[in-house]
Structure formats: C-alpha cells, structure tokens
Design a protein around this motif. Structure first.
Motif, PDB file in Angstrom:
ATOM      1  N   GLY A   1       0.712  -1.191   0.066  1.00 50.84           N
ATOM      2  CA  GLY A   1      -0.041  -0.079   0.014  1.00 50.84           C
ATOM      3  C   GLY A   1       0.756   1.436   0.010  1.00 50.84           C
ATOM      4  O   GLY A   1       1.862   1.446   0.660  1.00 50.84           O
ATOM      5  N   ILE A   2       0.576   2.030  -1.089  1.00 50.10           N
ATOM      6  CA  ILE A   2       1.303   3.672  -1.032  1.00 50.10           C
ATOM      7  C   ILE A   2       0.167   4.418  -1.425  1.00 50.10           C
ATOM      8  O   ILE A   2      -0.479   4.421  -2.496  1.00 50.10           O
ATOM      9  CB  ILE A   2       2.310   3.486  -2.041  1.00 50.10           C
ATOM     10  N   GLN A   3      -0.182   5.588  -0.442  1.00 47.83           N
ATOM     11  CA  GLN A   3      -1.169   6.326  -0.859  1.00 47.83           C
ATOM     12  C   GLN A   3      -0.779   7.771  -0.043  1.00 47.83           C
ATOM     13  O   GLN A   3      -0.195   7.881   0.930  1.00 47.83           O
ATOM     14  CB  GLN A   3      -2.456   5.878   0.010  1.00 47.83           C
ATOM     15  N   PRO A   4      -0.801   8.914  -0.965  1.00 45.11           N
ATOM     16  CA  PRO A   4      -1.165   8.870  -2.380  1.00 45.11           C
ATOM     17  C   PRO A   4      -0.150   8.275  -3.235  1.00 45.11           C
ATOM     18  O   PRO A   4       1.241   8.353  -2.727  1.00 45.11           O
ATOM     19  CB  PRO A   4      -1.629  10.366  -2.554  1.00 45.11           C
ATOM     20  N   LEU A   5      -0.261   8.133  -4.330  1.00 44.38           N
ATOM     21  CA  LEU A   5       1.007   7.689  -5.361  1.00 44.38           C
ATOM     22  C   LEU A   5       0.318   7.818  -6.835  1.00 44.38           C
ATOM     23  O   LEU A   5      -0.939   7.444  -7.278  1.00 44.38           O
ATOM     24  CB  LEU A   5       1.060   6.038  -5.210  1.00 44.38           C
ATOM     25  N   ASP A   6       1.277   8.545  -7.525  1.00 46.08           N
ATOM     26  CA  ASP A   6       1.134   8.800  -9.065  1.00 46.08           C
ATOM     27  C   ASP A   6       1.821   7.808  -9.664  1.00 46.08           C
ATOM     28  O   ASP A   6       2.926   7.522  -9.384  1.00 46.08           O
ATOM     29  CB  ASP A   6       1.431  10.313  -9.328  1.00 46.08           C
ATOM     30  N   ASP A   7       1.074   7.335 -10.673  1.00 52.87           N
ATOM     31  CA  ASP A   7       1.927   6.180 -11.555  1.00 52.87           C
ATOM     32  C   ASP A   7       3.344   6.753 -11.950  1.00 52.87           C
ATOM     33  O   ASP A   7       4.432   5.851 -11.840  1.00 52.87           O
ATOM     34  CB  ASP A   7       1.288   6.024 -12.768  1.00 52.87           C
ATOM     35  N   GLY A   8       3.477   8.064 -12.146  1.00 50.96           N
ATOM     36  CA  GLY A   8       4.868   8.619 -12.711  1.00 50.96           C
ATOM     37  C   GLY A   8       5.863   8.412 -11.455  1.00 50.96           C
ATOM     38  O   GLY A   8       7.113   8.702 -12.055  1.00 50.96           O
ATOM     39  N   GLN A   9       5.664   8.213 -10.216  1.00 52.09           N
ATOM     40  CA  GLN A   9       6.357   8.099  -9.291  1.00 52.09           C
ATOM     41  C   GLN A   9       7.400   6.706  -9.222  1.00 52.09           C
ATOM     42  O   GLN A   9       8.157   6.458  -8.664  1.00 52.09           O
ATOM     43  CB  GLN A   9       5.832   8.123  -7.857  1.00 52.09           C
ATOM     44  N   ILE A  10       6.597   5.522  -9.949  1.00 54.08           N
ATOM     45  CA  ILE A  10       7.305   4.493  -9.915  1.00 54.08           C
ATOM     46  C   ILE A  10       8.201   4.408 -11.136  1.00 54.08           C
ATOM     47  O   ILE A  10       8.074   4.518 -12.253  1.00 54.08           O
ATOM     48  CB  ILE A  10       6.059   3.193 -10.239  1.00 54.08           C
ATOM     49  N   GLN A  11       9.388   4.216 -10.530  1.00 51.00           N
ATOM     50  CA  GLN A  11      10.724   4.314 -11.388  1.00 51.00           C
ATOM     51  C   GLN A  11      11.001   2.700 -11.816  1.00 51.00           C
ATOM     52  O   GLN A  11      10.688   1.750 -11.327  1.00 51.00           O
ATOM     53  CB  GLN A  11      11.712   4.884 -10.749  1.00 51.00           C
ATOM     54  N   PRO A  12      12.067   2.428 -12.496  1.00 48.84           N
ATOM     55  CA  PRO A  12      12.383   0.889 -12.897  1.00 48.84           C
ATOM     56  C   PRO A  12      12.499   0.249 -11.758  1.00 48.84           C
ATOM     57  O   PRO A  12      12.307  -1.179 -11.587  1.00 48.84           O
ATOM     58  CB  PRO A  12      13.545   1.080 -13.849  1.00 48.84           C
ATOM     59  N   ALA A  13      13.121   0.642 -10.635  1.00 46.88           N
ATOM     60  CA  ALA A  13      13.501  -0.323  -9.404  1.00 46.88           C
ATOM     61  C   ALA A  13      13.216   0.417  -8.158  1.00 46.88           C
ATOM     62  O   ALA A  13      13.918   0.094  -7.103  1.00 46.88           O
ATOM     63  CB  ALA A  13      15.026  -0.840  -9.494  1.00 46.88           C
ATOM     64  N   SER A  14      12.349   1.454  -8.122  1.00 48.24           N
ATOM     65  CA  SER A  14      11.962   2.241  -6.747  1.00 48.24           C
ATOM     66  C   SER A  14      10.634   2.693  -7.088  1.00 48.24           C
ATOM     67  O   SER A  14      10.116   2.868  -8.388  1.00 48.24           O
ATOM     68  CB  SER A  14      13.077   3.208  -6.526  1.00 48.24           C
ATOM     69  N   VAL A  15      10.260   3.512  -6.023  1.00 51.72           N
ATOM     70  CA  VAL A  15       9.307   4.278  -5.929  1.00 51.72           C
ATOM     71  C   VAL A  15       9.784   6.025  -5.438  1.00 51.72           C
ATOM     72  O   VAL A  15      10.301   5.745  -4.503  1.00 51.72           O
ATOM     73  CB  VAL A  15       8.153   4.070  -4.960  1.00 51.72           C
ATOM     74  N   ASP A  16       9.412   6.910  -6.166  1.00 55.91           N
ATOM     75  CA  ASP A  16       9.958   8.167  -5.663  1.00 55.91           C
ATOM     76  C   ASP A  16       9.089   8.540  -4.482  1.00 55.91           C
ATOM     77  O   ASP A  16       7.730   8.385  -4.595  1.00 55.91           O
ATOM     78  CB  ASP A  16       9.655   9.347  -6.813  1.00 55.91           C
ATOM     79  N   ILE A  17       9.723   9.300  -3.452  1.00 54.82           N
ATOM     80  CA  ILE A  17       8.923   9.827  -2.532  1.00 54.82           C
ATOM     81  C   ILE A  17       9.025  11.296  -2.234  1.00 54.82           C
ATOM     82  O   ILE A  17      10.127  11.636  -2.760  1.00 54.82           O
ATOM     83  CB  ILE A  17       9.557   9.124  -0.999  1.00 54.82           C
ATOM     84  N   ARG A  18       8.066  11.592  -1.842  1.00 54.44           N
ATOM     85  CA  ARG A  18       7.927  13.146  -1.665  1.00 54.44           C
ATOM     86  C   ARG A  18       7.745  13.769  -0.542  1.00 54.44           C
ATOM     87  O   ARG A  18       7.290  13.039   0.434  1.00 54.44           O
ATOM     88  CB  ARG A  18       6.609  13.716  -2.635  1.00 54.44           C
ATOM     89  N   LEU A  19       8.177  15.097  -0.249  1.00 56.53           N
ATOM     90  CA  LEU A  19       8.147  15.578   1.118  1.00 56.53           C
ATOM     91  C   LEU A  19       6.686  15.840   1.570  1.00 56.53           C
ATOM     92  O   LEU A  19       5.867  16.539   0.750  1.00 56.53           O
ATOM     93  CB  LEU A  19       8.835  16.888   1.039  1.00 56.53           C
ATOM     94  N   GLY A  20       6.445  15.708   2.764  1.00 60.20           N
ATOM     95  CA  GLY A  20       5.274  16.068   3.119  1.00 60.20           C
ATOM     96  C   GLY A  20       5.032  17.462   3.847  1.00 60.20           C
ATOM     97  O   GLY A  20       6.020  18.155   3.372  1.00 60.20           O
ATOM     98  N   ASP A  21       4.139  17.999   4.682  1.00 62.08           N
ATOM     99  CA  ASP A  21       4.158  19.124   4.925  1.00 62.08           C
ATOM    100  C   ASP A  21       4.637  19.222   6.520  1.00 62.08           C
ATOM    101  O   ASP A  21       4.155  20.405   7.413  1.00 62.08           O
ATOM    102  CB  ASP A  21       2.907  20.074   4.865  1.00 62.08           C
ATOM    103  N   THR A  22       5.184  18.414   7.291  1.00 58.96           N
ATOM    104  CA  THR A  22       5.403  18.251   8.655  1.00 58.96           C
ATOM    105  C   THR A  22       6.848  18.376   8.772  1.00 58.96           C
ATOM    106  O   THR A  22       7.748  17.414   8.380  1.00 58.96           O
ATOM    107  CB  THR A  22       4.685  17.270   9.353  1.00 58.96           C
ATOM    108  N   TYR A  23       7.507  19.160   9.675  1.00 60.28           N
ATOM    109  CA  TYR A  23       8.847  19.271   9.977  1.00 60.28           C
ATOM    110  C   TYR A  23       8.724  19.365  11.645  1.00 60.28           C
ATOM    111  O   TYR A  23       8.231  19.950  12.303  1.00 60.28           O
ATOM    112  CB  TYR A  23       9.479  20.571   9.525  1.00 60.28           C
TER     113      TYR A  23
END
Length: 179
Positions: A18-40
C-alpha cells in the motif's frame, strides 16, 4: 532481490503493498519516488547544549508548505506517502542524485521493516553553504523494495507503527523497556 517496476505495480494492484497517495509517474524502474510532506520537526535545544542518549528529546513540530533549511541545519521531515508493507518485503530510502548534488542529504535511520505501516520520517541535513527551500510535494528520494527469502516471523509492530508526520526519536521508550 530488488523489486522491479512491474512487480511493484502488481503488488499495488493486488493491494499487497500500500502506498497512498501515489501517482503512476512516481514508479521508477527499481524504486518509487517519495515526496516531502508538510510536517517538520526540530529538536529543541537543551539548557546544557548536550543531547543525552538516555533522556527524552523534545521537538518543535511545524506544518508548512515550505521550509527554509539553513546551512548546517538538521531537520526531520515526513513523506507525503503513507506506506503499508507486507511481511515479506523490506525497503530502504535513497536520496535522489540531483538533490544530493545540491548538498541536501536525505536518509532515514535504517530499513523500513516488513510489516511497517505509516509515513516515513526523513532526516534531512543541509551540507551546502546556502539555504535550501524544501517544498511539500517535492520528490526528494526513492524507496527501494526488496523481497525477503521468507515472511518475517515477527513483523514490525514497534513504536513508530502508524506514525504520521515527522516523528522524533523515541529512544527514551527503549530505555524504559530495558528497566
């Protein structure tokens, strides 16, 4: 074995991973791109100016669409994505080369254990001489998945299970368990 984009998509379709939210463009040949959230989260300074590993550390947590990371500054951040790993997959965080070349070091403190569920807390350090603007939604790293030879006998059910937001160290809980 490192999972391919084909296998990652298959596990997502089967809802095994499970990965939510996920855009198909985040899936790379051998990984999934991760994005920064809004909490620090930033560790608060102690009166002694020393962080003791046997004491609880206090954090100041903020929510913001952008954060200015100063040279030599360290901050915890969270992923935008919430992950749910099955008991036979592990993962690890890798920074993106294009981000590292700017002096932003990105990692997390170890493997993402099989059975883990939650947002991933990232440790960010600015090694450059200039401030770096962090923005929610920015791709900053990638999660690489590896299949284990068998499902874990004791999948992760630890103190960070279900975490949301940039979660500070809970090292003091380890010390309580040791007593």
């Amino acid at each position: 074995m490192i999972l391919s984009d084909r296998t990652i998509r298959q596990l997502l379709r089967q809802k095994t991973l499970g990965i939510q939210p996920l855009d198909d463009g985040q899936i790379q040949p051998a990984s999934v791109d991760i994005r920064l959230g809004d909490t620090y989260s930033i560790a608060e300074e102690t009166s002694a100016g020393i962080v003791y590993l046997d004491s609880e550390v206090r954090y100041r947590t903020i929510r913001a669409q952008s954060y200015l990371l100063l040279p030599g500054q360290f901050v915890l951040a969270t992923t935008m994505e919430y992950f749910r790993l099955p008991n036979d997959l592990t993962a690890f965080v890798e920074g993106r080369s294009s981000i590292g070349r700017l002096g932003l070091f990105i990692q997390n403190a170890g493997w993402v254990d099989p059975g883990f569920e939650g947002e991933i807390t990232l440790e960010l350090y600015n090694a450059s001489r200039s401030a770096i603007e962090l923005r929610a939604g920015r791709r900053v790293g990638q999660l690489v998945f590896a299949r284990m030879d068998a499902p874990a006998q004791n999948p992760y059910r630890g103190k960070y299970q279900g975490q949301r937001g940039a979660t500070g160290s809970r090292i003091a809980q380890d010390l309580e368990l040791q007593k």
